[in-house]
Design a protein around this motif. Structure first.
Motif, PDB file in Angstrom:
ATOM      1  N   LEU A 131       0.847  -1.184   0.000  1.00  0.00           N
ATOM      2  CA  LEU A 131       0.000   0.000   0.000  1.00  0.00           C
ATOM      3  C   LEU A 131       0.887   1.240   0.000  1.00  0.00           C
ATOM      4  N   SER A 132       0.711   2.100  -0.992  1.00  0.00           N
ATOM      5  CA  SER A 132       1.449   3.364  -1.056  1.00  0.00           C
ATOM      6  C   SER A 132       0.427   4.496  -0.980  1.00  0.00           C
ATOM      7  N   PHE A 133       0.587   5.387   0.009  1.00  0.00           N
ATOM      8  CA  PHE A 133      -0.450   6.390   0.253  1.00  0.00           C
ATOM      9  C   PHE A 133       0.163   7.697   0.746  1.00  0.00           C
ATOM     10  N   ASN A 134      -0.585   8.760   0.581  1.00  0.00           N
ATOM     11  CA  ASN A 134      -0.198  10.086   1.062  1.00  0.00           C
ATOM     12  C   ASN A 134      -1.037  10.447   2.277  1.00  0.00           C
ATOM     13  N   LEU A 135      -0.365  10.824   3.371  1.00  0.00           N
ATOM     14  CA  LEU A 135      -1.050  11.230   4.596  1.00  0.00           C
ATOM     15  C   LEU A 135      -1.079  12.754   4.688  1.00  0.00           C
ATOM     16  N   SER A 136      -2.230  13.271   5.077  1.00  0.00           N
ATOM     17  CA  SER A 136      -2.369  14.695   5.377  1.00  0.00           C
ATOM     18  C   SER A 136      -2.817  14.799   6.825  1.00  0.00           C
ATOM     19  N   GLY A 137      -1.847  14.681   7.737  1.00  0.00           N
ATOM     20  CA  GLY A 137      -2.136  14.738   9.157  1.00  0.00           C
ATOM     21  C   GLY A 137      -1.550  15.975   9.799  1.00  0.00           C
ATOM     22  N   LYS A 138      -1.686  16.063  11.105  1.00  0.00           N
ATOM     23  CA  LYS A 138      -1.076  17.167  11.840  1.00  0.00           C
ATOM     24  C   LYS A 138       0.418  16.910  12.047  1.00  0.00           C
ATOM     25  N   LEU A 146       3.255   0.797   3.132  1.00  0.00           N
ATOM     26  CA  LEU A 146       3.099  -0.385   3.969  1.00  0.00           C
ATOM     27  C   LEU A 146       3.399  -1.599   3.106  1.00  0.00           C
ATOM     28  N   VAL A 147       4.394  -2.394   3.514  1.00  0.00           N
ATOM     29  CA  VAL A 147       4.826  -3.550   2.738  1.00  0.00           C
ATOM     30  C   VAL A 147       4.722  -4.806   3.601  1.00  0.00           C
ATOM     31  N   LEU A 159       6.212  -0.307   7.888  1.00  0.00           N
ATOM     32  CA  LEU A 159       5.756   1.028   7.527  1.00  0.00           C
ATOM     33  C   LEU A 159       6.999   1.880   7.269  1.00  0.00           C
ATOM     34  N   ILE A 160       7.091   2.448   6.060  1.00  0.00           N
ATOM     35  CA  ILE A 160       8.287   3.187   5.656  1.00  0.00           C
ATOM     36  C   ILE A 160       7.888   4.545   5.087  1.00  0.00           C
TER      37      ILE A 160
END
Length: 201
Positions: A131-138, A146-147, A159-160
């Protein structure tokens, strides 16, 4: 997606954790990271997917440094409403200990081109173990991966943080307060009977 395992592990007469029900965001998909002082301190990383929160326990916590490869153990699905859970899980219950919402926000798939069904793509990537994703968090921002590891334990992942403009060497875990209540786990330890449920989305 089934929440049967989540519900079976919990006695909702003695814990304020929400009972498992399928629910989805009305717009963007959400993620949440909860800092959890159970028998061992760890961080629970959760991605909304198909009406539940897919969940991984990360013993050392997430990192914004691409050089760090964080072990992530996939655990049972959690209900969408768990995204706001803060408080103390009483002794004698599964996962007993204090919990804060360390980070939250929204996420998108890094390689999603707005073609086809997003949920189908998510489930396909999860099944493939990548899973390759972009996070928009604080606190957590930018691309992560995630591999799934090929080991005897089928629930073992990494998680990398990807190399992008948000990558840093500093330890993001030093930012130790809840993004909902501004409390630390130590603050909760002084108020063990108080349960905090704050709606954020």
């Amino acid at each position: 997606m089934s929440l049967k395992e989540y519900n079976q592990k919990r006695n909702f007469n003695s814990t304020a954790e929400p009972e498992g029900e399928i629910k989805k965001s009305t717009s963007e998909l959400i993620f949440v990271v909860q800092k959890h002082a159970a028998s061992h301190l760890h961080y629970d990383f959760r991605l909304e997917m198909d009406g539940v929160l897919k969940s991984w326990a990360i013993p050392k916590g997430p990192s914004m440094n691409p050089a760090d490869k964080r072990l992530a153990i996939m655990v049972e699905d959690h209900p969408y409403s768990y995204k706001d859970f803060e408080g103390t899980i009483p002794e004698g219950n599964y996962g007993a200990g204090n919990v804060i919402v360390w980070d939250n926000g929204t996420y998108t798939l890094a390689d999603y081109k707005n073609t086809g069904d997003l949920e189908t793509k998510l489930k396909s990537d999860l099944q493939k173990g990548h899973l390759s994703f972009n996070l928009s968090g604080k606190k957590l921002k930018g691309e992560f991966v995630l591999v799934k590891l090929k080991t005897k334990q089928e629930n073992t992942w990494l998680l990398i943080k990807s190399k992008d403009q948000y990558a840093i060497d500093e330890d993001v875990l030093q930012q130790d307060k809840s993004v909902l209540s501004d409390m630390t786990l130590e603050d909760l330890e002084n108020k063990p009977k108080k349960i905090h449920k704050i709606e954020s989305f």
